[in-house]
Write a protein that holds these residues in place. Structure first.
Motif, PDB file in Angstrom:
ATOM      1  N   LYS A   1     -11.129  -8.739  51.438  1.00  0.00           N
ATOM      2  CA  LYS A   1     -11.482  -7.348  51.727  1.00  0.00           C
ATOM      3  C   LYS A   1     -10.505  -6.820  52.774  1.00  0.00           C
ATOM      4  CE  LYS A   1     -16.354  -8.122  50.694  1.00  0.00           C
ATOM      5  NZ  LYS A   1     -15.995  -8.961  49.615  1.00  0.00           N
ATOM      6  N   VAL A   2     -10.031  -5.615  52.561  1.00  0.00           N
ATOM      7  CA  VAL A   2      -9.030  -5.031  53.443  1.00  0.00           C
ATOM      8  C   VAL A   2      -9.529  -3.681  53.946  1.00  0.00           C
ATOM      9  CG1 VAL A   2      -6.682  -4.126  53.593  1.00  0.00           C
ATOM     10  CG2 VAL A   2      -7.134  -6.168  52.249  1.00  0.00           C
ATOM     11  N   VAL A   3      -9.409  -3.478  55.247  1.00  0.00           N
ATOM     12  CA  VAL A   3      -9.675  -2.175  55.845  1.00  0.00           C
ATOM     13  C   VAL A   3      -8.471  -1.815  56.702  1.00  0.00           C
ATOM     14  CG1 VAL A   3     -12.192  -2.400  55.848  1.00  0.00           C
ATOM     15  CG2 VAL A   3     -10.907  -3.174  57.822  1.00  0.00           C
ATOM     16  N   TYR A   4      -8.269  -0.556  56.875  1.00  0.00           N
ATOM     17  CA  TYR A   4      -7.160  -0.131  57.729  1.00  0.00           C
ATOM     18  C   TYR A   4      -7.526   1.150  58.461  1.00  0.00           C
ATOM     19  CZ  TYR A   4      -5.851   3.135  53.997  1.00  0.00           C
ATOM     20  OH  TYR A   4      -5.849   4.135  53.068  1.00  0.00           O
ATOM     21  N   ASP A   5      -6.790   1.376  59.549  1.00  0.00           N
ATOM     22  CA  ASP A   5      -7.003   2.556  60.376  1.00  0.00           C
ATOM     23  C   ASP A   5      -5.643   2.988  60.899  1.00  0.00           C
ATOM     24  OD1 ASP A   5      -8.282   4.592  61.720  1.00  0.00           O
ATOM     25  OD2 ASP A   5      -9.119   3.306  63.293  1.00  0.00           O
ATOM     26  N   TYR A   6      -5.513   4.249  61.240  1.00  0.00           N
ATOM     27  CA  TYR A   6      -4.228   4.748  61.735  1.00  0.00           C
ATOM     28  C   TYR A   6      -4.431   6.012  62.549  1.00  0.00           C
ATOM     29  CZ  TYR A   6      -4.642   7.882  57.719  1.00  0.00           C
ATOM     30  OH  TYR A   6      -5.098   8.803  56.813  1.00  0.00           O
TER      31      TYR A   6
ATOM     32  N   GLN B   1      -9.839 -13.915  59.294  1.00  0.00           N
ATOM     33  CA  GLN B   1      -9.614 -12.476  59.512  1.00  0.00           C
ATOM     34  C   GLN B   1      -8.214 -12.320  60.070  1.00  0.00           C
ATOM     35  OE1 GLN B   1     -12.680  -9.924  61.244  1.00  0.00           O
ATOM     36  NE2 GLN B   1     -11.127  -9.155  62.630  1.00  0.00           N
ATOM     37  N   LEU B   2      -7.377 -11.623  59.339  1.00  0.00           N
ATOM     38  CA  LEU B   2      -5.979 -11.416  59.719  1.00  0.00           C
ATOM     39  C   LEU B   2      -5.806  -9.949  60.092  1.00  0.00           C
ATOM     40  CD1 LEU B   2      -3.287 -13.010  59.761  1.00  0.00           C
ATOM     41  CD2 LEU B   2      -2.865 -12.136  57.473  1.00  0.00           C
ATOM     42  N   THR B   3      -5.400  -9.700  61.337  1.00  0.00           N
ATOM     43  CA  THR B   3      -5.192  -8.340  61.824  1.00  0.00           C
ATOM     44  C   THR B   3      -3.701  -8.107  62.014  1.00  0.00           C
ATOM     45  OG1 THR B   3      -7.302  -8.414  62.995  1.00  0.00           O
ATOM     46  CG2 THR B   3      -5.746  -6.698  63.664  1.00  0.00           C
ATOM     47  N   ILE B   4      -3.206  -7.021  61.437  1.00  0.00           N
ATOM     48  CA  ILE B   4      -1.790  -6.660  61.558  1.00  0.00           C
ATOM     49  C   ILE B   4      -1.723  -5.296  62.227  1.00  0.00           C
ATOM     50  CG2 ILE B   4       0.347  -6.213  60.312  1.00  0.00           C
ATOM     51  CD1 ILE B   4      -0.797  -8.033  58.071  1.00  0.00           C
ATOM     52  N   ASP B   5      -1.097  -5.261  63.403  1.00  0.00           N
ATOM     53  CA  ASP B   5      -0.962  -4.025  64.182  1.00  0.00           C
ATOM     54  C   ASP B   5       0.477  -3.542  64.142  1.00  0.00           C
ATOM     55  OD1 ASP B   5      -3.623  -4.159  65.026  1.00  0.00           O
ATOM     56  OD2 ASP B   5      -3.113  -5.289  66.826  1.00  0.00           O
ATOM     57  N   PHE B   6       0.675  -2.255  63.902  1.00  0.00           N
ATOM     58  CA  PHE B   6       1.982  -1.620  64.013  1.00  0.00           C
ATOM     59  C   PHE B   6       1.953  -0.786  65.290  1.00  0.00           C
ATOM     60  CE2 PHE B   6       3.114  -1.421  59.185  1.00  0.00           C
ATOM     61  CZ  PHE B   6       3.024  -2.796  59.127  1.00  0.00           C
ATOM     62  N   VAL B   7       2.872  -1.095  66.208  1.00  0.00           N
ATOM     63  CA  VAL B   7       2.894  -0.475  67.527  1.00  0.00           C
ATOM     64  C   VAL B   7       4.227   0.240  67.724  1.00  0.00           C
ATOM     65  CG1 VAL B   7       2.757  -0.934  70.007  1.00  0.00           C
ATOM     66  CG2 VAL B   7       1.397  -2.306  68.411  1.00  0.00           C
ATOM     67  N   GLU B   8       4.152   1.509  68.118  1.00  0.00           N
ATOM     68  CA  GLU B   8       5.370   2.282  68.359  1.00  0.00           C
ATOM     69  C   GLU B   8       6.140   1.659  69.519  1.00  0.00           C
ATOM     70  OE1 GLU B   8       6.152   6.669  69.900  1.00  0.00           O
ATOM     71  OE2 GLU B   8       5.239   6.608  67.900  1.00  0.00           O
ATOM     72  N   SER B   9       7.440   1.467  69.326  1.00  0.00           N
ATOM     73  CA  SER B   9       8.235   0.783  70.357  1.00  0.00           C
ATOM     74  C   SER B   9       8.497   1.655  71.582  1.00  0.00           C
ATOM     75  CB  SER B   9       9.559   0.295  69.768  1.00  0.00           C
ATOM     76  OG  SER B   9      10.317   1.380  69.290  1.00  0.00           O
ATOM     77  N   LYS B  10       8.536   2.980  71.422  1.00  0.00           N
ATOM     78  CA  LYS B  10       8.835   3.868  72.555  1.00  0.00           C
ATOM     79  C   LYS B  10       7.752   3.852  73.619  1.00  0.00           C
ATOM     80  CE  LYS B  10      11.359   7.083  69.652  1.00  0.00           C
ATOM     81  NZ  LYS B  10      11.267   8.365  68.958  1.00  0.00           N
ATOM     82  N   ASP B  11       6.497   4.007  73.194  1.00  0.00           N
ATOM     83  CA  ASP B  11       5.416   4.115  74.177  1.00  0.00           C
ATOM     84  C   ASP B  11       4.342   3.033  74.040  1.00  0.00           C
ATOM     85  OD1 ASP B  11       4.204   4.958  71.892  1.00  0.00           O
ATOM     86  OD2 ASP B  11       3.829   7.000  72.558  1.00  0.00           O
ATOM     87  N   ASN B  12       4.599   2.039  73.201  1.00  0.00           N
ATOM     88  CA  ASN B  12       3.705   0.895  73.052  1.00  0.00           C
ATOM     89  C   ASN B  12       2.292   1.310  72.612  1.00  0.00           C
ATOM     90  OD1 ASN B  12       3.627  -1.915  73.058  1.00  0.00           O
ATOM     91  ND2 ASN B  12       2.674  -1.984  75.069  1.00  0.00           N
ATOM     92  N   GLN B  13       2.198   2.325  71.750  1.00  0.00           N
ATOM     93  CA  GLN B  13       0.916   2.818  71.257  1.00  0.00           C
ATOM     94  C   GLN B  13       0.666   2.314  69.838  1.00  0.00           C
ATOM     95  OE1 GLN B  13      -1.405   4.811  72.940  1.00  0.00           O
ATOM     96  NE2 GLN B  13      -0.092   4.278  74.672  1.00  0.00           N
TER      97      GLN B  13
ATOM     98  N   ILE C   1      -6.636  -4.830  58.514  1.00  0.00           N
ATOM     99  CA  ILE C   1      -7.413  -6.052  58.730  1.00  0.00           C
ATOM    100  C   ILE C   1      -7.855  -6.582  57.375  1.00  0.00           C
ATOM    101  CG2 ILE C   1      -9.468  -7.067  59.789  1.00  0.00           C
ATOM    102  CD1 ILE C   1      -9.379  -4.766  61.827  1.00  0.00           C
ATOM    103  N   ALA C   2      -7.508  -7.835  57.111  1.00  0.00           N
ATOM    104  CA  ALA C   2      -7.903  -8.492  55.869  1.00  0.00           C
ATOM    105  C   ALA C   2      -8.841  -9.643  56.195  1.00  0.00           C
ATOM    106  CB  ALA C   2      -6.681  -9.017  55.137  1.00  0.00           C
ATOM    107  N   THR C   3      -9.949  -9.718  55.481  1.00  0.00           N
ATOM    108  CA  THR C   3     -10.879 -10.820  55.607  1.00  0.00           C
ATOM    109  C   THR C   3     -10.882 -11.564  54.285  1.00  0.00           C
ATOM    110  OG1 THR C   3     -12.223  -9.512  57.113  1.00  0.00           O
ATOM    111  CG2 THR C   3     -13.253 -11.453  56.161  1.00  0.00           C
ATOM    112  N   SER C   4     -10.600 -12.857  54.342  1.00  0.00           N
ATOM    113  CA  SER C   4     -10.515 -13.652  53.120  1.00  0.00           C
ATOM    114  C   SER C   4     -10.909 -15.091  53.403  1.00  0.00           C
ATOM    115  CB  SER C   4      -9.092 -13.598  52.561  1.00  0.00           C
ATOM    116  OG  SER C   4      -8.182 -14.146  53.494  1.00  0.00           O
TER     117      SER C   4
END
Length: 177
Positions: free
Chosen positions: A25-30, A127-139, A145-148
């Protein structure tokens, strides 16, 4: 008439079983204010992969890199965004099974219940969480998030295929549409 009623419910029961057996199962947020078209390059945080062993970190970073490069992005030393990976694992609950059956032949309708004990190896709920973080301001700008489940004694090839499938599902949702 009774036969048609049973068959109608049997179809719904079968559909629920199929839906309930989904492998991951995969969920994502942005951040909805983010213009994702500005991100063309990426790299991984040095400590990305917390909760994974060194070999699994290599597998996961390879799959993420391959998926993002297929979307036209490039792995560089001075990226637009950094990627963090976090894994949490726990043993899956034992799944003793109970089966319910319904059938008919001619005018007779039959109903049966059976039980079983799974004989396969133990599984790990990951549970595997993958975060994409902006390099300029670390946001944080995007998170998937995948649960398998994965077998406790999975071979290297099985692990590779597992991560390939899971990462593919997660990265499929990037960039948000």
């Amino acid at each position: 008439m009774v036969k048609n009623l049973y068959m109608k419910y049997y179809k719904y029961f079968f559909l629920l079983v199929i839906i309930g057996c989904a492998s991951s199962k995969v969920v994502y947020d942005y951040d909805s204010q983010t213009d994702f078209s500005q991100y063309k390059t990426f790299n991984f945080f040095e400590d990305a992969g917390k909760g994974l062993n060194e070999l699994d970190v290599k597998r996961v970073t390879y799959e993420i890199t391959t998926a993002l490069e297929a979307k036209g992005m490039q792995l560089t030393e001075n990226p637009d965004m950094y990627i963090n990976i976090l894994a949490e694992e726990r043993e899956s609950l034992n799944r003793n099974t109970i089966g319910v059956g319904l059938g008919s032949g001619g005018r007779n309708v039959g109903f049966g219940i059976s039980g079983g004990i799974p004989i396969e190896s133990r599984k790990i709920n990951q549970q595997l969480t993958i975060d994409f973080v902006e390099s300029k301001d670390n946001q944080l700008i995007w998170q998937g998030i995948a649960t398998s489940e994965i077998r406790e004694k999975a071979t290297p090839e099985q692990k590779k295929l597992h991560f390939q499938k899971v990462i593919g599902k997660v990265i499929n949702n990037y960039p948000p549409k």
